[in-house]
Design an enzyme around this catalytic site. Structure first.
Site, mmCIF file in Angstrom:
data_model
loop_
_atom_site.group_PDB
_atom_site.id
_atom_site.type_symbol
_atom_site.label_atom_id
_atom_site.label_comp_id
_atom_site.label_asym_id
_atom_site.label_seq_id
_atom_site.Cartn_x
_atom_site.Cartn_y
_atom_site.Cartn_z
ATOM 1 N N CYS A 2 0.819 -1.729 -0.284
ATOM 2 C CA CYS A 2 -0.037 -0.168 0.166
ATOM 3 C C CYS A 2 0.789 1.005 0.305
ATOM 4 O O CYS A 2 2.396 0.858 -0.211
ATOM 5 C CB CYS A 2 -1.373 -0.248 1.607
ATOM 6 S SG CYS A 2 -1.850 -1.404 1.625
ATOM 7 N N ARG A 27 0.893 2.143 -5.845
ATOM 8 C CA ARG A 27 1.533 0.521 -4.969
ATOM 9 C C ARG A 27 0.409 0.015 -4.419
ATOM 10 O O ARG A 27 0.762 -0.713 -4.017
ATOM 11 C CB ARG A 27 2.102 1.607 -3.664
ATOM 12 C CG ARG A 27 3.482 2.123 -4.086
ATOM 13 C CD ARG A 27 4.271 2.681 -2.467
ATOM 14 N NE ARG A 27 4.490 2.276 -1.398
ATOM 15 C CZ ARG A 27 5.131 1.578 -1.346
ATOM 16 N NH1 ARG A 27 6.333 2.099 -2.290
ATOM 17 N NH2 ARG A 27 5.396 0.778 -0.707
ATOM 18 N N TRP A 85 -3.235 -1.456 -1.234
ATOM 19 C CA TRP A 85 -3.451 -3.043 -1.922
ATOM 20 C C TRP A 85 -3.760 -4.175 -0.511
ATOM 21 O O TRP A 85 -3.723 -4.181 -0.850
ATOM 22 C CB TRP A 85 -2.325 -3.505 -3.263
ATOM 23 C CG TRP A 85 -2.192 -4.713 -2.892
ATOM 24 C CD1 TRP A 85 -2.882 -4.711 -4.856
ATOM 25 C CD2 TRP A 85 -1.877 -5.590 -3.218
ATOM 26 N NE1 TRP A 85 -2.871 -6.404 -5.128
ATOM 27 C CE2 TRP A 85 -1.638 -6.702 -4.226
ATOM 28 C CE3 TRP A 85 -0.715 -6.505 -2.051
ATOM 29 C CZ2 TRP A 85 -1.033 -7.632 -3.958
ATOM 30 C CZ3 TRP A 85 -0.202 -7.746 -1.872
ATOM 31 C CH2 TRP A 85 -0.540 -8.655 -3.118
ATOM 32 N N ASN A 114 0.941 0.297 6.315
ATOM 33 C CA ASN A 114 1.419 -0.552 5.241
ATOM 34 C C ASN A 114 2.167 -2.067 5.646
ATOM 35 O O ASN A 114 2.965 -2.237 6.163
ATOM 36 C CB ASN A 114 2.308 0.078 3.988
ATOM 37 C CG ASN A 114 2.761 -0.948 2.596
ATOM 38 O OD1 ASN A 114 2.116 -1.712 2.293
ATOM 39 N ND2 ASN A 114 4.445 -0.333 2.718
ATOM 40 N N GLY A 115 1.854 -3.224 5.600
ATOM 41 C CA GLY A 115 2.420 -3.727 5.938
ATOM 42 C C GLY A 115 0.830 -5.627 5.970
ATOM 43 O O GLY A 115 0.166 -5.506 6.100
ATOM 44 N N GLU A 510 9.857 -13.904 -19.213
ATOM 45 C CA GLU A 510 9.673 -12.890 -19.287
ATOM 46 C C GLU A 510 8.356 -12.197 -19.416
ATOM 47 O O GLU A 510 7.490 -11.641 -19.636
ATOM 48 C CB GLU A 510 10.416 -11.716 -19.228
ATOM 49 C CG GLU A 510 10.420 -10.390 -18.880
ATOM 50 C CD GLU A 510 9.303 -9.802 -18.056
ATOM 51 O OE1 GLU A 510 9.781 -10.517 -16.644
ATOM 52 O OE2 GLU A 510 9.763 -8.654 -17.914
ATOM 53 N N LYS A 514 4.772 -10.713 -18.419
ATOM 54 C CA LYS A 514 4.409 -8.869 -19.189
ATOM 55 C C LYS A 514 3.054 -9.293 -19.998
ATOM 56 O O LYS A 514 1.895 -8.490 -19.190
ATOM 57 C CB LYS A 514 5.469 -8.726 -20.676
ATOM 58 C CG LYS A 514 6.451 -8.164 -19.785
ATOM 59 C CD LYS A 514 7.130 -6.901 -19.163
ATOM 60 C CE LYS A 514 6.594 -6.591 -18.050
ATOM 61 N NZ LYS A 514 7.411 -7.951 -17.006
ATOM 62 N N GLU A 517 0.212 -10.075 -16.815
ATOM 63 C CA GLU A 517 0.182 -9.145 -16.062
ATOM 64 C C GLU A 517 -0.512 -7.807 -16.424
ATOM 65 O O GLU A 517 -1.750 -6.954 -15.680
ATOM 66 C CB GLU A 517 1.100 -8.942 -14.850
ATOM 67 C CG GLU A 517 2.023 -7.958 -15.804
ATOM 68 C CD GLU A 517 3.503 -7.433 -15.088
ATOM 69 O OE1 GLU A 517 3.402 -7.684 -13.627
ATOM 70 O OE2 GLU A 517 4.666 -8.094 -15.231
ATOM 71 N N HIS A 533 7.208 -32.144 -24.604
ATOM 72 C CA HIS A 533 7.019 -32.803 -23.328
ATOM 73 C C HIS A 533 5.770 -32.587 -23.014
ATOM 74 O O HIS A 533 5.555 -32.556 -21.391
ATOM 75 C CB HIS A 533 7.919 -32.460 -22.692
ATOM 76 C CG HIS A 533 9.094 -33.208 -23.084
ATOM 77 N ND1 HIS A 533 9.417 -34.089 -22.692
ATOM 78 C CD2 HIS A 533 10.016 -32.035 -23.571
ATOM 79 C CE1 HIS A 533 10.872 -34.152 -23.549
ATOM 80 N NE2 HIS A 533 11.698 -32.366 -24.119
ATOM 81 N N LYS A 634 2.774 -1.906 -7.405
ATOM 82 C CA LYS A 634 4.349 -2.483 -7.601
ATOM 83 C C LYS A 634 5.214 -3.183 -6.624
ATOM 84 O O LYS A 634 6.227 -3.442 -7.858
ATOM 85 C CB LYS A 634 4.788 -0.946 -7.258
ATOM 86 C CG LYS A 634 6.512 -0.894 -8.354
ATOM 87 C CD LYS A 634 6.537 -0.831 -9.612
ATOM 88 C CE LYS A 634 7.695 -0.792 -10.347
ATOM 89 N NZ LYS A 634 7.567 -1.145 -11.533
HETATM 90 C C1 AGP Z 1 7.593 -6.692 -12.838
HETATM 91 O O1 AGP Z 1 6.597 -6.613 -14.208
HETATM 92 C C2 AGP Z 1 5.917 -7.669 -11.835
HETATM 93 N N1 AGP Z 1 5.283 -6.318 -11.711
HETATM 94 C C3 AGP Z 1 6.767 -8.098 -10.339
HETATM 95 O O2 AGP Z 1 6.902 -9.425 -11.040
HETATM 96 C C4 AGP Z 1 8.029 -7.859 -10.288
HETATM 97 O O3 AGP Z 1 8.938 -8.032 -11.045
HETATM 98 C C5 AGP Z 1 8.263 -8.863 -8.531
HETATM 99 O O4 AGP Z 1 6.892 -8.064 -7.672
HETATM 100 C C6 AGP Z 1 9.365 -8.167 -8.277
HETATM 101 O O5 AGP Z 1 9.051 -6.914 -7.583
HETATM 102 P P1 AGP Z 1 11.392 -6.362 -7.209
HETATM 103 O O6 AGP Z 1 11.730 -5.907 -8.552
HETATM 104 O O7 AGP Z 1 10.748 -4.329 -6.962
HETATM 105 O O8 AGP Z 1 11.282 -7.216 -6.127
#
Ligand code: AGP
Length: 639
Positions: A2, A27, A85, A114-115, A510, A514, A517, A533, A634
Site C-alpha cells: 500500500c 503501490r 492493496w 502498510n504491511g 518474461e 508481461k 499481468e 514434453h 508495484k
Molecule cells: C513485474 O512486471 C511485476 N510487477 C513483478 O513480478 C515484480 O517484478 C516482482 O514483484 C519483483 O519486484 P521487485 O523487483 O521490486 O523485487
C-alpha cells in the site's frame, strides 16, 4: 503493498495528501482514505483537535471528488492518507484506511498502515473482550484499536509500547485528537521515509510523494518510531502559515533516542511525470536507451576491457574466489536473475543457481563457505526477497544486491551492491528495471570474469557491444506500430505460448509474464524443447506461439520447434536477427520483430524489448489500464 503519506506543518494538508496519494497509487489502488486534524480558531497547543475522515473504494480520484464536495470539513495542517492493496479483508469502505480507535477517555486515534499484522486474530479477541467492536475485517483496524486501548495520554509512548506486542510487518502513521500537532510514524519490514521540509514533515512509503516538498530525508530503520510535531510558534493560536515551530525525534520501541543521518534525495520531479506519454509503461519502454546509458555510464572501460563497479571493489577478491553464487528474486526480477545465472556461469565460470526467494527462504538452504547470495529487486522492498537475503546472510553467505531504489531496505542490508540507476519505475509492469537488472548482471559477470579467465580482448569486445545496446534498443522500439499491427490480428486469443532457448529462455518467461499481468491473457513461457514434453497438446488452430529465434548456437533447434508448432496449426510470431532470410517462411507477413545482431549473452537486452511492446499493445487493444492492472501492486512487501 500500500501507499501511506502523512503531513504535519504549516500548510493546508488535504490537497497535499491527495497529491501524495496520486504519486503512490502505483503501490496499490483498491481503495483510498484520508484523515485531517482540525483545530478550532484560537485554539492553544493544548486544545484537542477534531479528526474528519473520508474513505472510498476505488481510485484516489474517487476520494478526491468526495473530499472536494465539502472542503470546509477538511481544513487542517495535520493529516494522514492511504491507498490500499488489499491483504486482509475484502475491498470495501469498511476495510479502507485510515482506521479508527476510541481511547478509554473518549479520544480518537486514526492510523494508516502498510504491511501485515500476523498476530491480529489473537489481539482482536483480546480487544473484543475489552469491549471494542469491529466494523471491518482488517488487521490494521486491530492495530488501531490496540493503540487506543493502551493510550495513556502520550501517543509516542503508546505506539512504542503497542508495537512491542506486534508480530508482522508495518509502516504506520498515526494521530490522536488529544495531541493535535503531533504525528507519530514507525516501521518494521515495510518502507517509510520522512521528509524534512521548512516548517513541516512529510512521511511517505517512498520518495515519489516527498520529492515535491523536500529532498532532505531520513530513512527510518526497523523497530524505530518517529515523533513529529509542528505548531504555531506563539502557541496561542493556530493560524496556518504563521511562523511555525517544528521538532522531531526518533527512538527505539524502548524509548531510547536514536540519531538519524539526514540524506539528500537523488530523485527529481520530472522523472516521475508522464512527459507526454499516455502511460508510464510506454514512457519507461521508450526511454530504455537513456536508462541503459545511465546504467552503463562510468562503469565500462572498453579500451582496458574492464568493468568499474565501485560498490563491489572491496569485495572483488571474495567474488573472484566465490565457490557458488545463489541468485534470488521474484517475478520479473527472477527472470533477470535467471539470465544472471547463465551469464555468471559462462563468463565467470562460477557455479550458480537461481531460486525464487519465496522457495529458497523456506527450504532450509545449504550455504557453504564461499557462497555469495545475490538479491535482485527493483524496489528493494519485496518481502520474500528480503527474507531470503537475510536467511542466506544468517547462514554465512556474502550478500549482494542489484537494486533500483536508492536507500531501500535491501540496499541497506546487503554487504555490497550495484544500483540500476534507471530512475524511478512507476508502471506496475517492470520494463526498464528488468533491462537495468540484466545490464548490471552482465557487468557483474564481466567484472568477475575479467579477474578470472576472460581475456582483455574478449571483455573489450563484450563491452563494445554493450555500449551499442542503447542505440540498438532505440532502433527496436521504432517497430512499435508494426508490433501493434501484428497484435491486432491475434489479440482475441486467450492462450499464448512463449518459447526460447539458452539466454532466451528467461526472456520467454518474461514475455509471458508481461502479457499476463497487463492484458490478462493467459500465457506460458518455457524452454522451446520443453514444449514437446506435454504443452504441445495445447496447440490448436491459430494459437499464437511467440518464438525467440535469434541467430545463435541453438537457432536450428528453434527452427525445428517452430516447424513442430506450425505443423499443428500454431500461429508463429518470431523475434529474429536482422538479415535472417529464413525465418519469414514460417510466419505471416508482419509477424517477425527484428533485433540487431549481437553476441548471445547480450541478446536478452534486445529480444525482451519487442515483447514489452507486444504486451503493452495487447493491453491497450483490450482497453485495459496498462499502468494499474487489476489485483497487482508495484512491489509486494507482504508475504
Ligand atoms: C513485474 O512486471 C511485476 N510487477 C513483478 O513480478 C515484480 O517484478 C516482482 O514483484 C519483483 O519486484 P521487485 O523487483 O521490486 O523485487
Amino acid at each position: 503493498m500500500c501507499g501511506i503519506v502523512a503531513y504535519v506543518g504549516n500548510k493546508q494538508v488535504t490537497s497535499l495528501l491527495i497529491e501524495g496519494l496520486k504519486r503512490l497509487e502505483y503501490r496499490g489502488y483498491d481503495s483510498a482514505g484520508i484523515a485531517v486534524m482540525r483545530t478550532p480558531e484560537g485554539a492553544t497547543m493544548e486544545t484537542p483537535g477534531e479528526i474528519t475522515m473520508c474513505r472510498s473504494v476505488g481510485r484516489v480520484s474517487v476520494l478526491q471528488s468526495r473530499v472536494e464536495k465539502e472542503p470546509e470539513k477538511y481544513q487542517g495542517s495535520l493529516g494522514i492518507a492511504h491507498t490500499r492493496w488489499a491483504t486482509h479483508g475484502k475491498v470495501t469502505e469498511a476495510n479502507a484506511h485510515p482506521h479508527i480507535g476510541k481511547t478509554k477517555d473518549g479520544h480518537t486515534i486514526t492510523l494508516v498502515h502498510n504491511g501485515t499484522i500476523e498476530n491480529y486474530a489473537t489481539l482482536r479477541t483480546y480487544l473484543e473482550k475489552r469491549g471494542h467492536t469491529f466494523y471491518g475485517e482488517s488487521d490494521t483496524e486491530v492495530l488501531t484499536k490496540l493503540i487506543a486501548e493502551l493510550y495513556d495520554g502520550n501517543l509516542e509512548r503508546t505506539v512504542q509500547k503497542t508495537l512491542q506486542e506486534i508480530t508482522g510487518a508495518y509502516a504506520i502513521a498515526v494521530i490522536c485528537d488529544r495531541e493535535p500537532h503531533t504525528l507519530v510514524a514507525a516501521r518494521k519490514g515495510s518502507p517509510l521515509i520522512i521528509g524534512i521540509a521548512e516548517h513541516a514533515y512529510i512521511v511517505a512509503s517512498d520518495q515519489s510523494a516527498i520529492v515535491s516538498h523536500t529532498t532532505q530525508v531520513i530513512h527510518l530503520d526497523d523497530y524505530q518510531v518517529a515523533r513529529l510535531c509542528a505548531g504555531p510558534s506563539d502557541r496561542k493560536k493556530t493560524v496556518v502559515g504563521e511562523p511555525w515551530s517544528v521538532d522531531f525525534r526518533t527512538t527505539t520501541l524502548e524509548n531510547e533516542e536514536v540519531t538519524q543521518e539526514i540524506q539528500e534525495l537523488e530523485l527529481d520531479l520530472q522523472e516521475i511525470e508522464l512527459a507526454g506519454y499516455e502511460h508510464y509503461m510506454l514512457k519507461e519502454i521508450m526511454q530504455q536507451p537513456d536508462s541503459i546509458r545511465t546504467c552503463l555510464n562510468g562503469r565500462i572501460d572498453k579500451r582496458e576491457g574492464r568493468v568499474v563497479l565501485g560498490g563491489l571493489t572491496n569485495l572483488a577478491k571474495e567474488l573472484v574466489r566465490a565457490r557458488k553464487f545463489i541468485l534470488t528474486a521474484q517475478g520479473t526480477a527472477y527472470h533477470a536473475a535467471l539470465i544472471g545465472e547463465y551469464l555468471l556461469e559462462e563468463l565467470a565460470k562460477i557455479p550458480c543457481e537461481c531460486e525464487y526467494a519465496s522457495e529458497f527462504r523456506y527450504r532450509n538452504p545449504i550455504i557453504e563457505d564461499g557462497t555469495v547470495v545475490l538479491a535482485v529487486s527493483q524496489s528493494g522492498e519485496t518481502s520474500d526477497t528480503l527474507e531470503a537475503l537475510r536467511e542466506a546472510k544468517d547462514r554465512g553467505a556474502t550478500a549482494l544486491g542489484v537494486v533500483n531504489v536508492v536507500g531501500s531496505t535491501m540496499s541497506r542490508e546487503t554487504d555490497a551492491g550495484v544500483y540500476l540507476r534507471v530512475g524511478p519505475e512507476i508502471g506496475v509492469a517492470s520494463t526498464k528495471a528488468f533491462i537495468g537488472q540484466v545490464t548490471v548482471l552482465t557487468m557483474i559477470a564481466l567484472f568477475v570474469g575479467r579477474r578470472r579467465f576472460l581475456s582483455k580482448d574478449l571483455v573489450s569486445r563484450y563491452l563494445d557491444e554493450l555500449d551499442q545496446v542503447p542505440e540498438f534498443v532505440a532502433q527496436i522500439v521504432k517497430q512499435t506500430d508494426a508490433i501493434k499491427a501484428c497484435v491486432e490480428q491475434v489479440v482475441d486469443r486467450d492462450n499464448w505460448l512463449f518459447l526460447g532457448r539458452g539466454y532466451n529462455y528467461p526472456v520467454a518467461l518474461e514475455g509471458a509474464l508481461k502479457l499476463k499481468e497487463i492484458s490478462y491473457i493467459h500465457a506460458e513461457g518455457m524452454p522451446a524443447a520443453e514444449m514437446k514434453h506435454g504443452p504441445i497438446a495445447l496447440i490448436d488452430e491459430g494459437m499464437p506461439v511467440v518464438f525467440l529465434a535469434t541467430q545463435g548456437s541453438q537457432y536450428d533447434k528453434v527452427i525445428s520447434n517452430i516447424e513442430e508448432v506450425k505443423a499443428r496449426g500454431g500461429r508463429i510470431i518470431a523475434v529474429a536477427t536482422e538479415g535472417d532470410t529464413n525465418i519469414e517462411r514460417y510466419t505471416d507477413d508482419g509477424f517477425v520483430f527484428w533485433v540487431p545482431s549481437i553476441s548471445e549473452p547480450l541478446q536478452p537486452l534486445l529480444t525482451t524489448v519487442p515483447l514489452q511492446l507486444l504486451a503493452y499493445h495487447a493491453a491497450q487493444l483490450r482497453g485495459l489500464d496498462v499502468d494499474k492492472p487489476r489485483n497487482l501492486a508495484k512491489s509486494v512487501t507482504v508475504e
